[in-house]
Scaffold this motif. Structure first.
Motif, mmCIF file in Angstrom:
data_model
loop_
_atom_site.group_PDB
_atom_site.id
_atom_site.type_symbol
_atom_site.label_atom_id
_atom_site.label_comp_id
_atom_site.label_asym_id
_atom_site.label_seq_id
_atom_site.Cartn_x
_atom_site.Cartn_y
_atom_site.Cartn_z
ATOM 1 N N ALA A 1 0.808 -1.225 0.000
ATOM 2 C CA ALA A 1 0.000 0.000 0.000
ATOM 3 C C ALA A 1 0.836 1.266 0.000
ATOM 4 O O ALA A 1 0.567 2.201 -0.770
ATOM 5 N N TRP A 2 1.868 1.340 0.841
ATOM 6 C CA TRP A 2 2.634 2.581 0.946
ATOM 7 C C TRP A 2 3.494 2.811 -0.287
ATOM 8 O O TRP A 2 3.555 3.919 -0.821
ATOM 9 N N PHE A 3 4.146 1.760 -0.769
ATOM 10 C CA PHE A 3 4.949 1.906 -1.982
ATOM 11 C C PHE A 3 4.069 2.242 -3.178
ATOM 12 O O PHE A 3 4.414 3.094 -4.005
ATOM 13 N N ALA A 4 2.919 1.586 -3.270
ATOM 14 C CA ALA A 4 2.016 1.818 -4.403
ATOM 15 C C ALA A 4 1.459 3.239 -4.389
ATOM 16 O O ALA A 4 1.158 3.804 -5.451
ATOM 17 N N ALA A 5 1.329 3.837 -3.202
ATOM 18 C CA ALA A 5 0.745 5.176 -3.092
ATOM 19 C C ALA A 5 1.747 6.292 -3.346
ATOM 20 O O ALA A 5 1.348 7.450 -3.475
ATOM 21 N N SER B 1 9.735 17.691 -0.939
ATOM 22 C CA SER B 1 11.120 17.936 -1.367
ATOM 23 C C SER B 1 11.371 17.533 -2.813
ATOM 24 O O SER B 1 12.474 17.712 -3.326
ATOM 25 N N ARG B 2 10.351 16.957 -3.459
ATOM 26 C CA ARG B 2 10.469 16.473 -4.842
ATOM 27 C C ARG B 2 11.611 15.472 -4.981
ATOM 28 O O ARG B 2 12.299 15.428 -5.985
ATOM 29 N N ASN B 3 11.790 14.643 -3.962
ATOM 30 C CA ASN B 3 12.829 13.621 -3.971
ATOM 31 C C ASN B 3 12.238 12.248 -4.250
ATOM 32 O O ASN B 3 11.231 11.866 -3.640
ATOM 33 N N ALA B 4 12.866 11.507 -5.145
ATOM 34 C CA ALA B 4 12.554 10.100 -5.343
ATOM 35 C C ALA B 4 13.600 9.324 -4.548
ATOM 36 O O ALA B 4 14.768 9.255 -4.947
ATOM 37 N N VAL B 5 13.181 8.776 -3.407
ATOM 38 C CA VAL B 5 14.108 8.140 -2.476
ATOM 39 C C VAL B 5 14.073 6.632 -2.666
ATOM 40 O O VAL B 5 13.025 5.997 -2.527
ATOM 41 N N THR B 6 15.226 6.057 -2.967
ATOM 42 C CA THR B 6 15.342 4.615 -3.149
ATOM 43 C C THR B 6 15.962 3.989 -1.905
ATOM 44 O O THR B 6 17.120 4.268 -1.581
ATOM 45 N N PRO B 7 15.215 3.152 -1.180
ATOM 46 C CA PRO B 7 15.793 2.471 -0.016
ATOM 47 C C PRO B 7 16.688 1.308 -0.454
ATOM 48 O O PRO B 7 16.313 0.515 -1.323
ATOM 49 N N VAL B 8 17.855 1.236 0.132
ATOM 50 C CA VAL B 8 18.804 0.154 -0.135
ATOM 51 C C VAL B 8 18.949 -0.647 1.153
ATOM 52 O O VAL B 8 19.342 -0.092 2.189
ATOM 53 N N VAL B 9 18.600 -1.917 1.115
ATOM 54 C CA VAL B 9 18.660 -2.761 2.304
ATOM 55 C C VAL B 9 20.005 -3.473 2.353
ATOM 56 O O VAL B 9 20.425 -4.115 1.379
ATOM 57 N N PRO C 1 2.358 6.120 11.604
ATOM 58 C CA PRO C 1 3.082 5.395 12.650
ATOM 59 C C PRO C 1 4.310 6.150 13.149
ATOM 60 O O PRO C 1 4.999 6.829 12.382
ATOM 61 N N GLY C 2 4.574 5.984 14.442
ATOM 62 C CA GLY C 2 5.762 6.559 15.056
ATOM 63 C C GLY C 2 6.380 5.567 16.022
ATOM 64 O O GLY C 2 5.736 4.598 16.450
ATOM 65 N N PHE C 3 7.651 5.803 16.365
ATOM 66 C CA PHE C 3 8.385 4.934 17.291
ATOM 67 C C PHE C 3 9.150 5.805 18.286
ATOM 68 O O PHE C 3 9.620 6.894 17.939
ATOM 69 N N GLU C 4 9.295 5.296 19.496
ATOM 70 C CA GLU C 4 10.195 5.893 20.489
ATOM 71 C C GLU C 4 11.256 4.846 20.767
ATOM 72 O O GLU C 4 10.966 3.780 21.317
ATOM 73 N N GLY D 1 15.845 6.852 22.841
ATOM 74 C CA GLY D 1 15.725 8.285 23.088
ATOM 75 C C GLY D 1 15.376 9.099 21.863
ATOM 76 O O GLY D 1 15.424 10.333 21.910
ATOM 77 N N LEU D 2 15.007 8.453 20.784
ATOM 78 C CA LEU D 2 14.671 9.138 19.540
ATOM 79 C C LEU D 2 13.161 9.078 19.284
ATOM 80 O O LEU D 2 12.533 8.037 19.501
ATOM 81 N N PHE D 3 12.602 10.180 18.778
ATOM 82 C CA PHE D 3 11.214 10.230 18.330
ATOM 83 C C PHE D 3 11.255 10.043 16.816
ATOM 84 O O PHE D 3 11.684 10.925 16.075
ATOM 85 N N VAL D 4 10.822 8.865 16.361
ATOM 86 C CA VAL D 4 10.925 8.522 14.937
ATOM 87 C C VAL D 4 9.556 8.698 14.289
ATOM 88 O O VAL D 4 8.578 8.078 14.706
ATOM 89 N N TRP D 5 9.488 9.539 13.263
ATOM 90 C CA TRP D 5 8.226 9.772 12.569
ATOM 91 C C TRP D 5 8.515 10.047 11.100
ATOM 92 O O TRP D 5 9.646 9.927 10.629
ATOM 93 N N GLY D 6 7.485 10.393 10.348
ATOM 94 C CA GLY D 6 7.663 10.767 8.945
ATOM 95 C C GLY D 6 8.131 9.616 8.071
ATOM 96 O O GLY D 6 7.782 8.452 8.297
ATOM 97 N N PHE D 7 8.932 9.958 7.067
ATOM 98 C CA PHE D 7 9.379 8.967 6.083
ATOM 99 C C PHE D 7 10.092 7.800 6.747
ATOM 100 O O PHE D 7 9.843 6.630 6.400
ATOM 101 N N THR D 8 10.974 8.081 7.697
ATOM 102 C CA THR D 8 11.747 7.019 8.339
ATOM 103 C C THR D 8 10.838 6.043 9.069
ATOM 104 O O THR D 8 10.994 4.820 8.958
ATOM 105 N N ALA D 9 9.871 6.571 9.825
ATOM 106 C CA ALA D 9 8.949 5.707 10.552
ATOM 107 C C ALA D 9 8.072 4.906 9.598
ATOM 108 O O ALA D 9 7.810 3.718 9.823
ATOM 109 N N MET D 10 7.609 5.543 8.528
ATOM 110 C CA MET D 10 6.765 4.831 7.571
ATOM 111 C C MET D 10 7.516 3.714 6.879
ATOM 112 O O MET D 10 6.977 2.628 6.645
ATOM 113 N N LEU D 11 8.791 3.970 6.547
ATOM 114 C CA LEU D 11 9.582 2.927 5.900
ATOM 115 C C LEU D 11 9.844 1.772 6.867
ATOM 116 O O LEU D 11 9.716 0.600 6.495
ATOM 117 N N LEU D 12 10.199 2.088 8.105
ATOM 118 C CA LEU D 12 10.395 1.038 9.105
ATOM 119 C C LEU D 12 9.114 0.231 9.305
ATOM 120 O O LEU D 12 9.140 -1.007 9.330
#
Length: 224
Positions: free
Chosen positions: A21-25, A114-122, A167-170, A173-184
């Motif tokens: 769903a997220w990648f397709a959107a 940001s008009r960025n096409a971000v490619t995740p590399v695992v 979704p978000g993560f704690e 000691g980090l508050f993880v949200w946005g693109f990083t949280a969605m990818l995780l």
């Protein structure tokens, strides 16, 4: 050397990620997007498998204090998206690219603001070596966050800012949200690891992860 866990190799081998769903959107446009890449680097740690996260410097104009994966723009001399992600990780946290096994280059995701096409590399880091902040003007902190902590329902919540809810993560000691949280969130789900968590628990963004324009909106009640 430690082998990658079975869930990670299965995730890397999937060929249906574009249907998630997220990648397709969030497919990138045919033209006009800036190419960038991030390294989602897993490795064996003191508390099981962990993943490398960075806290961006709080003095940066763009996304100050936010949690991200090592990464950045693709340069002409890079060996594709994987090469860009590894180079950026070396520049940001001192990672030796030779020590990383690239397992998969995932479909790009478009970040409209940001008009960025971000490619995740695992990647898998079979023999982790010390890493840390290389340039404090760019990175405030480097963390190896245990995957078990990311899966802990007590550390999960819905991050809220105005109409934004995701979704978000704690963790560490980090508050993880946005693109990083969605990818995780998406990768843990695709790997079959996700533990049920209460998405009705909502948390507003702390001041430490808000840029000046976001603080202005919050002060006027538009991000409340």
């Amino acid at each position: 050397m430690t082998s990658a866990p079975a869930w990670l190799t299965r995730l890397a081998a999937r060929d249906d990620l574009r249907d998630h769903a997220w990648f397709a959107a969030h497919p990138p446009p045919r033209s006009g997007a800036r190419e960038s890449a991030v390294l989602v680097l897993f490795g064996p740690g003191e508390h099981g498998v962990d993943v490398v996260l960075t806290e961006r410097a709080h003095t940066l104009r763009a996304h100050p204090g936010q949690v991200s994966f090592p990464g950045g723009g693709v340069d002409p001399g890079d060996d594709g998206h994987a090469g860009a992600a590894l180079r950026e990780a070396q520049e940001e946290v001192g990672l030796d690219p030779e020590g990383v096994d690239v397992l998969a280059v995932l479909p790009p995701l478009y970040l409209t603001p940001s008009r960025n096409a971000v490619t995740p590399v695992v990647g898998w880091w079979p023999e982790p070596a010390p890493i840390g902040v290389v340039d404090r003007r760019e990175v405030a902190r480097v963390v190896r966050a245990p995957v078990d902590d990311l899966l802990d329902p007590a550390r999960r919540f819905t991050a809220v800012f105005g109409d934004y809810r995701a979704p978000g993560f704690e963790v560490s000691g980090l508050f993880v949200w946005g693109f990083t949280a969605m990818l995780l969130d998406s990768l843990l789900d695709l790997a079959g690891l996700t533990v049920p968590w209460d998405d009705t628990v909502e948390r507003g963004l702390p001041d430490s992860v808000m840029s000046p324009w976001m603080r202005t909106l919050a002060e006027h009640g538009e991000g409340a």
